[in-house]
Design a protein around this motif. Structure first.
Motif, PDB file in Angstrom:
ATOM      1  N   GLY A 165       0.653  -1.318  -0.003  1.00  0.00           N
ATOM      2  CA  GLY A 165       0.110  -0.040  -0.113  1.00  0.00           C
ATOM      3  C   GLY A 165       0.894   1.247  -0.222  1.00  0.00           C
ATOM      4  N   ARG A 166       0.004   2.606  -0.254  1.00  0.00           N
ATOM      5  CA  ARG A 166       0.722   3.504  -0.333  1.00  0.00           C
ATOM      6  C   ARG A 166       1.609   4.003   1.017  1.00  0.00           C
ATOM      7  N   HIS A 167       2.624   4.691   0.982  1.00  0.00           N
ATOM      8  CA  HIS A 167       3.227   5.109   2.050  1.00  0.00           C
ATOM      9  C   HIS A 167       3.720   4.081   2.969  1.00  0.00           C
ATOM     10  N   ALA A 168       3.701   2.973   2.528  1.00  0.00           N
ATOM     11  CA  ALA A 168       4.177   1.740   3.323  1.00  0.00           C
ATOM     12  C   ALA A 168       5.605   1.506   3.241  1.00  0.00           C
ATOM     13  N   PHE A 169       6.270   1.021   4.368  1.00  0.00           N
ATOM     14  CA  PHE A 169       7.801   0.852   4.398  1.00  0.00           C
ATOM     15  C   PHE A 169       8.318  -0.484   4.634  1.00  0.00           C
ATOM     16  N   LEU A 170       9.137  -1.292   4.092  1.00  0.00           N
ATOM     17  CA  LEU A 170       9.556  -2.479   3.961  1.00  0.00           C
ATOM     18  C   LEU A 170      11.044  -2.368   4.526  1.00  0.00           C
ATOM     19  N   PHE A 183       0.513   2.520   4.562  1.00  0.00           N
ATOM     20  CA  PHE A 183       1.028   3.329   5.898  1.00  0.00           C
ATOM     21  C   PHE A 183       1.682   2.299   6.866  1.00  0.00           C
ATOM     22  N   GLY A 184       1.696   0.864   6.231  1.00  0.00           N
ATOM     23  CA  GLY A 184       2.131  -0.045   7.385  1.00  0.00           C
ATOM     24  C   GLY A 184       3.667  -0.064   7.108  1.00  0.00           C
ATOM     25  N   MET A 185       4.388  -0.734   8.345  1.00  0.00           N
ATOM     26  CA  MET A 185       5.831  -0.841   8.170  1.00  0.00           C
ATOM     27  C   MET A 185       6.099  -2.486   8.607  1.00  0.00           C
ATOM     28  N   ALA A 186       6.712  -3.181   7.814  1.00  0.00           N
ATOM     29  CA  ALA A 186       7.328  -4.489   8.107  1.00  0.00           C
ATOM     30  C   ALA A 186       8.526  -4.873   7.847  1.00  0.00           C
ATOM     31  N   ILE A 187       9.136  -5.895   8.624  1.00  0.00           N
ATOM     32  CA  ILE A 187      10.464  -6.106   8.634  1.00  0.00           C
ATOM     33  C   ILE A 187      10.505  -7.615   8.984  1.00  0.00           C
ATOM     34  N   GLY A 188      11.616  -8.273   8.507  1.00  0.00           N
ATOM     35  CA  GLY A 188      11.949  -9.691   9.056  1.00  0.00           C
ATOM     36  C   GLY A 188      12.024 -10.775   7.715  1.00  0.00           C
ATOM     37  N   ASN A 189      12.206 -11.855   8.025  1.00  0.00           N
ATOM     38  CA  ASN A 189      12.281 -12.969   7.252  1.00  0.00           C
ATOM     39  C   ASN A 189      11.633 -14.219   7.691  1.00  0.00           C
ATOM     40  N   ARG A 190      10.157 -14.412   7.429  1.00  0.00           N
ATOM     41  CA  ARG A 190       9.457 -13.706   6.642  1.00  0.00           C
ATOM     42  C   ARG A 190       8.873 -12.480   7.192  1.00  0.00           C
ATOM     43  N   ALA A 194       4.907  -4.327  11.706  1.00  0.00           N
ATOM     44  CA  ALA A 194       5.655  -3.835  12.805  1.00  0.00           C
ATOM     45  C   ALA A 194       5.224  -2.341  13.303  1.00  0.00           C
ATOM     46  N   GLY A 195       3.880  -2.194  12.940  1.00  0.00           N
ATOM     47  CA  GLY A 195       3.570  -0.652  13.237  1.00  0.00           C
ATOM     48  C   GLY A 195       3.238  -0.144  12.184  1.00  0.00           C
ATOM     49  N   LEU A 196       3.134   1.248  12.139  1.00  0.00           N
ATOM     50  CA  LEU A 196       2.932   2.194  11.043  1.00  0.00           C
ATOM     51  C   LEU A 196       4.211   2.874  10.703  1.00  0.00           C
ATOM     52  N   ASN A 197       4.374   3.269   9.407  1.00  0.00           N
ATOM     53  CA  ASN A 197       5.112   3.948   8.887  1.00  0.00           C
ATOM     54  C   ASN A 197       5.141   5.393   9.419  1.00  0.00           C
ATOM     55  N   ILE A 198       5.471   5.796  10.888  1.00  0.00           N
ATOM     56  CA  ILE A 198       5.113   7.248  11.258  1.00  0.00           C
ATOM     57  C   ILE A 198       6.121   8.014  10.547  1.00  0.00           C
ATOM     58  N   VAL A 199       7.472   7.688  10.494  1.00  0.00           N
ATOM     59  CA  VAL A 199       8.262   8.730  10.091  1.00  0.00           C
ATOM     60  C   VAL A 199       7.901   9.003   8.421  1.00  0.00           C
ATOM     61  N   GLY A 200       7.548   8.070   7.719  1.00  0.00           N
ATOM     62  CA  GLY A 200       6.925   8.492   6.184  1.00  0.00           C
ATOM     63  C   GLY A 200       5.759   9.353   6.615  1.00  0.00           C
ATOM     64  N   LYS A 202       5.126  11.516   8.757  1.00  0.00           N
ATOM     65  CA  LYS A 202       5.534  12.895   9.150  1.00  0.00           C
ATOM     66  C   LYS A 202       6.318  13.712   7.914  1.00  0.00           C
ATOM     67  N   ARG A 203       7.099  12.867   7.166  1.00  0.00           N
ATOM     68  CA  ARG A 203       8.034  13.416   6.264  1.00  0.00           C
ATOM     69  C   ARG A 203       6.841  13.944   4.991  1.00  0.00           C
ATOM     70  N   HIS A 204       5.830  13.517   4.935  1.00  0.00           N
ATOM     71  CA  HIS A 204       4.870  13.999   4.075  1.00  0.00           C
ATOM     72  C   HIS A 204       3.718  14.778   4.568  1.00  0.00           C
ATOM     73  N   ALA A 205       4.005  15.264   5.796  1.00  0.00           N
ATOM     74  CA  ALA A 205       3.246  16.261   6.355  1.00  0.00           C
ATOM     75  C   ALA A 205       1.878  16.039   6.488  1.00  0.00           C
ATOM     76  N   PHE A 206       1.445  14.783   6.836  1.00  0.00           N
ATOM     77  CA  PHE A 206       0.143  14.443   7.167  1.00  0.00           C
ATOM     78  C   PHE A 206      -0.241  15.056   8.449  1.00  0.00           C
ATOM     79  N   PRO A 207      -1.436  15.386   8.775  1.00  0.00           N
ATOM     80  CA  PRO A 207      -1.827  16.088   9.988  1.00  0.00           C
ATOM     81  C   PRO A 207      -1.678  15.201  10.877  1.00  0.00           C
ATOM     82  N   ARG A 208      -1.382  15.569  12.290  1.00  0.00           N
ATOM     83  CA  ARG A 208      -1.129  14.912  13.413  1.00  0.00           C
ATOM     84  C   ARG A 208      -2.434  14.067  13.616  1.00  0.00           C
ATOM     85  N   GLU A 209      -3.654  14.839  13.449  1.00  0.00           N
ATOM     86  CA  GLU A 209      -5.098  13.965  13.885  1.00  0.00           C
ATOM     87  C   GLU A 209      -5.349  12.811  13.068  1.00  0.00           C
TER      88      GLU A 209
END
Length: 269
Positions: A165-170, A183-190, A194-200, A202-209
């Protein structure tokens, strides 16, 4: 057709190729007869572009990249499938990108402003949105879909038919075999969620709400109670006015050939 372009004398431009105004084709490049290079495209040197391939305006391709060569698929029988790459996309050294196949709609497409770093591979019938970043040595299997502004870390591998999905991080060195939510964040084999891509975000200036709403929805979606389908319905009702959350709901409801990537449970730890 070559229109006011700069062509190095050692480059080979096949009859039938279209080279746009202001393009630059460097030493020892080879451009096939069904290739279209948009205005201002730069092939640095030793680049091979073949097949029915279109490079949008101002794309830049670095040495030893191989773009548009036949798919690495045993079912491919030479059908004239296509590869379309959007404007301002950069492909670094040794990148390989293959066109589509009959089973995948005859098209591989990459959006605008993507950055594909050295050694990455985009297989047949993949669909990449705009602003996608593939770090060094990322491998995408056939029919993978990557939505806008997703980031795939170095050395990661994605199973065929997976959706990201968009703004996801692997994370780097991950092996992803399940769909990764927006907006999800995944890591590992498999890889596991691992949560949301909060850094991404914020970098794209999505509102805090909106970020807070996504966090609440994430906790509901991956709680222990009920089935995933039931939790998706609960989230859809609870966040009717939250566009980002509804985007995640739509992604999950649309389904795909792979199951959804989920967090590691206590039982799995």
């Amino acid at each position: 057709m070559v229109a006011t372009a700069e062509i190095h004398p050692t480059a080979i431009i096949s009859d039938g190729a279209v080279v746009g105004a202001g393009a630059r084709v460097g030493p020892y490049c080879i451009v096939g007869p069904n290739v279209v290079l948009g205005e201002g495209v730069v092939l640095e040197s030793h680049v091979v572009v073949g097949g029915h391939t279109t490079l949008g305006a101002r794309c830049r391709v670095f040495p030893f990249a191989s773009i548009g060569q036949p798919p690495q698929d045993m079912k491919y029988r030479g059908e004239p499938s296509r590869l379309v790459i959007g404007a301002d996309t950069v492909m670094r050294e040794h990148v390989t990108i293959n066109p589509g196949t009959e089973s995948g709609g005859m098209l591989t497409s990459i959006g605008e402003r993507c950055l594909i770093l050295a050694g990455a591979h985009v297989a047949h019938d993949c669909r990449l949105g705009n602003g996608v970043l593939l770090v060094n040595n990322v491998v995408l299997g056939g029919h993978v879909q990557v939505e806008d502004n997703a980031i795939l870390g170095g050395g990661s591998a994605v199973h065929q038919y997976v959706r990201i999905g968009r703004h996801a991080f692997l994370g780097g060195m991950s092996g992803l075999e399940h769909d990764l939510i927006p907006f999800g964040m995944a890591i590992g084999n498999r890889a596991r969620l691992a949560g949301l891509n909060i850094v991404g975000l914020k970098r794209h200036a999505f509102p805090r709400e909106q970020i807070h709403a996504l966090r609440k929805a994430y906790r509901m979606l991956f709680a222990d109670e009920g089935t995933l389908a039931e939790r998706v319905d609960d989230v859809a009702r609870s966040f009717e006015d939250e566009a980002l959350v509804q985007g995640v709901v739509a992604f999950l409801r649309s389904g795909g050939d792979r199951s959804v990537c989920t967090p590691l449970s206590a039982a799995d730890a």
